[in-house]
Write a protein that holds these residues in place. Structure first.
Motif, PDB file in Angstrom:
ATOM      1  N   GLU A  17       0.907  -1.150  -0.268  1.00 36.54           N
ATOM      2  CA  GLU A  17       0.085  -0.167  -0.018  1.00 36.54           C
ATOM      3  C   GLU A  17       0.966   1.186  -0.108  1.00 36.54           C
ATOM      4  O   GLU A  17       0.610   2.274  -0.816  1.00 36.54           O
ATOM      5  N   ARG A  18       1.783   1.136   0.899  1.00 29.96           N
ATOM      6  CA  ARG A  18       2.885   2.430   0.757  1.00 29.96           C
ATOM      7  C   ARG A  18       3.476   2.728  -0.691  1.00 29.96           C
ATOM      8  O   ARG A  18       3.834   3.859  -1.126  1.00 29.96           O
ATOM      9  N   HIS A  19       3.701   1.577  -1.472  1.00 33.51           N
ATOM     10  CA  HIS A  19       4.277   1.670  -2.469  1.00 33.51           C
ATOM     11  C   HIS A  19       3.382   2.218  -3.626  1.00 33.51           C
ATOM     12  O   HIS A  19       3.819   3.024  -4.306  1.00 33.51           O
ATOM     13  N   GLN A  20       2.289   1.948  -3.459  1.00 30.65           N
ATOM     14  CA  GLN A  20       1.215   2.325  -4.196  1.00 30.65           C
ATOM     15  C   GLN A  20       0.904   3.766  -4.112  1.00 30.65           C
ATOM     16  O   GLN A  20       0.701   4.455  -4.881  1.00 30.65           O
ATOM     17  N   LEU A  21       0.870   4.150  -2.863  1.00 33.72           N
ATOM     18  CA  LEU A  21       0.684   5.525  -2.569  1.00 33.72           C
ATOM     19  C   LEU A  21       1.768   6.590  -2.779  1.00 33.72           C
ATOM     20  O   LEU A  21       1.420   7.487  -3.606  1.00 33.72           O
ATOM     21  N   LYS A  22       2.984   5.999  -2.924  1.00 38.06           N
ATOM     22  CA  LYS A  22       4.246   6.725  -3.448  1.00 38.06           C
ATOM     23  C   LYS A  22       3.882   6.859  -4.997  1.00 38.06           C
ATOM     24  O   LYS A  22       4.208   7.999  -5.313  1.00 38.06           O
ATOM     25  N   HIS A  23       3.771   6.012  -5.502  1.00 43.84           N
ATOM     26  CA  HIS A  23       3.374   6.135  -7.122  1.00 43.84           C
ATOM     27  C   HIS A  23       2.409   6.881  -7.492  1.00 43.84           C
ATOM     28  O   HIS A  23       2.354   7.481  -8.478  1.00 43.84           O
ATOM     29  N   LYS A  24       1.077   6.925  -6.690  1.00 46.80           N
ATOM     30  CA  LYS A  24      -0.117   7.740  -6.938  1.00 46.80           C
ATOM     31  C   LYS A  24       0.572   9.234  -6.652  1.00 46.80           C
ATOM     32  O   LYS A  24       0.326  10.292  -7.379  1.00 46.80           O
ATOM     33  N   ALA A  25       1.358   9.546  -5.535  1.00 44.09           N
ATOM     34  CA  ALA A  25       1.831  10.810  -5.360  1.00 44.09           C
ATOM     35  C   ALA A  25       2.758  11.362  -6.453  1.00 44.09           C
ATOM     36  O   ALA A  25       2.778  12.379  -6.824  1.00 44.09           O
ATOM     37  N   ALA A  26       3.653  10.296  -6.975  1.00 39.39           N
ATOM     38  CA  ALA A  26       4.537  10.797  -8.107  1.00 39.39           C
ATOM     39  C   ALA A  26       3.622  11.207  -9.430  1.00 39.39           C
ATOM     40  O   ALA A  26       3.926  11.999 -10.052  1.00 39.39           O
ATOM     41  N   TRP A  27       2.694  10.249  -9.534  1.00 40.81           N
ATOM     42  CA  TRP A  27       1.745  10.515 -10.840  1.00 40.81           C
ATOM     43  C   TRP A  27       1.002  12.053 -10.542  1.00 40.81           C
ATOM     44  O   TRP A  27       0.792  12.938 -11.617  1.00 40.81           O
ATOM     45  N   GLN A  28       0.707  12.313  -9.225  1.00 36.62           N
ATOM     46  CA  GLN A  28       0.231  13.664  -8.969  1.00 36.62           C
ATOM     47  C   GLN A  28       1.253  14.674  -9.309  1.00 36.62           C
ATOM     48  O   GLN A  28       0.938  15.811  -9.527  1.00 36.62           O
ATOM     49  N   VAL A  29       2.580  14.689  -9.183  1.00 33.48           N
ATOM     50  CA  VAL A  29       3.331  15.635  -9.527  1.00 33.48           C
ATOM     51  C   VAL A  29       3.542  15.801 -10.834  1.00 33.48           C
ATOM     52  O   VAL A  29       3.451  16.952 -11.469  1.00 33.48           O
ATOM     53  N   VAL A  30       3.159  14.724 -11.756  1.00 32.95           N
ATOM     54  CA  VAL A  30       3.206  14.901 -13.434  1.00 32.95           C
ATOM     55  C   VAL A  30       1.882  15.767 -13.598  1.00 32.95           C
ATOM     56  O   VAL A  30       2.154  16.454 -14.421  1.00 32.95           O
ATOM     57  N   THR A  31       0.829  15.362 -13.132  1.00 33.14           N
ATOM     58  CA  THR A  31      -0.158  16.054 -13.471  1.00 33.14           C
ATOM     59  C   THR A  31      -0.553  17.231 -12.980  1.00 33.14           C
ATOM     60  O   THR A  31      -1.068  18.166 -13.674  1.00 33.14           O
ATOM     61  N   LYS A  32       0.315  17.652 -11.855  1.00 34.19           N
ATOM     62  CA  LYS A  32       0.251  19.140 -11.617  1.00 34.19           C
ATOM     63  C   LYS A  32       1.005  19.999 -12.443  1.00 34.19           C
ATOM     64  O   LYS A  32       0.599  21.107 -12.876  1.00 34.19           O
ATOM     65  N   GLN A  33       2.049  19.462 -12.982  1.00 32.51           N
ATOM     66  CA  GLN A  33       2.812  19.937 -14.272  1.00 32.51           C
ATOM     67  C   GLN A  33       1.879  20.226 -15.564  1.00 32.51           C
ATOM     68  O   GLN A  33       1.733  21.393 -16.206  1.00 32.51           O
ATOM     69  N   LEU A  34       1.004  19.190 -15.743  1.00 35.59           N
ATOM     70  CA  LEU A  34       0.086  19.191 -16.774  1.00 35.59           C
ATOM     71  C   LEU A  34      -0.722  20.240 -16.598  1.00 35.59           C
ATOM     72  O   LEU A  34      -1.507  20.780 -17.461  1.00 35.59           O
ATOM     73  N   MET A  35      -1.628  20.461 -15.323  1.00 30.99           N
ATOM     74  CA  MET A  35      -2.460  21.479 -14.948  1.00 30.99           C
ATOM     75  C   MET A  35      -2.218  22.730 -15.299  1.00 30.99           C
ATOM     76  O   MET A  35      -2.993  23.750 -15.340  1.00 30.99           O
ATOM     77  N   ASN A  36      -0.908  23.191 -15.283  1.00 29.94           N
ATOM     78  CA  ASN A  36      -0.416  24.421 -15.594  1.00 29.94           C
ATOM     79  C   ASN A  36      -0.529  24.747 -17.069  1.00 29.94           C
ATOM     80  O   ASN A  36      -0.337  26.026 -17.525  1.00 29.94           O
ATOM     81  N   LEU A  37      -0.881  23.691 -17.993  1.00 32.34           N
ATOM     82  CA  LEU A  37      -0.957  24.232 -19.342  1.00 32.34           C
ATOM     83  C   LEU A  37      -2.053  25.121 -19.804  1.00 32.34           C
ATOM     84  O   LEU A  37      -1.558  26.162 -20.595  1.00 32.34           O
TER      85      LEU A  37
END
Length: 194
Positions: free
Chosen positions: A71-91
């Motif tokens: 679960e911790r591993h999945q949460l870390k990957h989910k948070a990493a995807w949020q970093v990517v989508t945060k960059q995309l939301m500035n478009l």
């Protein structure tokens, strides 16, 4: 001597009697809260708030730690995807800024253009620092996240380069390179004579 009758509550009771002597009341040491009886207070069903759970709340936790580690591993990957989508939301904001800039050259245009070009270059240089906080162990790999983050950032950089080219700041047409074109010798010369 004045005495006041105090109503009794299931969780709060006086140590002596239910009446208080107001003249001799110098401290509240005569009162005590019986916290053990709070759990035994049963409200009627109509008085309980919506979603109220009476009784202890317990969560079943497995004895093995592999589930929590997964679960911790999945949460870390989910948070990493949020970093990517945060960059995309500035478009959309960047596209709106590009539209508001127009194509004229002014000090405001250069400020917006500098912002549009500086942030993607800085983000490309700090890709590893952006994902370092998620890598607790050396075997954690966020390669797919880093690649997608860099692709989104390259889209920003491409939009900035396109805007610079549309404004005429990048020499991309033939007219920008006329001084380097060799002048050909004419094949015929015509002279007017008398």
């Amino acid at each position: 001597k004045a005495e006041v009758q105090v109503p009794t509550f299931p969780f709060c009771r006086a140590t002596s009697a239910t009446s208080i002597n107001l003249y001799s009341m110098t401290s509240l040491s005569k009162w005590s809260l019986d916290y053990a009886s709070v759990n035994s207070v049963a409200l009627p069903e109509s008085y309980q708030p919506i979603g109220y759970i009476s009784g202890p709340i317990s969560k079943a936790i497995e004895a093995t730690g592999s589930n929590s580690e997964q679960e911790r591993h999945q949460l870390k990957h989910k948070a990493a995807w949020q970093v990517v989508t945060k960059q995309l939301m500035n478009l959309p904001m960047s596209l709106f800024m590009m539209w508001m800039m127009g194509s004229s050259l002014s000090i405001w245009t250069f400020g917006f253009l500098g912002y549009l070009m500086y942030n993607p270059i800085r983000a490309l240089l700090n890709v590893n620092n952006e994902f370092k906080r998620f890598q607790d162990r050396p075997e954690d790999s966020f390669l797919l996240h880093k690649i997608s983050y860099m692709l989104v950032t390259l889209v920003y950089l491409g939009l900035g380069a396109w805007k610079c080219s549309a404004m005429g700041l990048i020499p991309s047409s033939q007219a920008d390179w006329l001084e380097f074109v060799a002048i050909h010798e004419p094949q015929e010369i015509s002279l007017g004579g008398m």
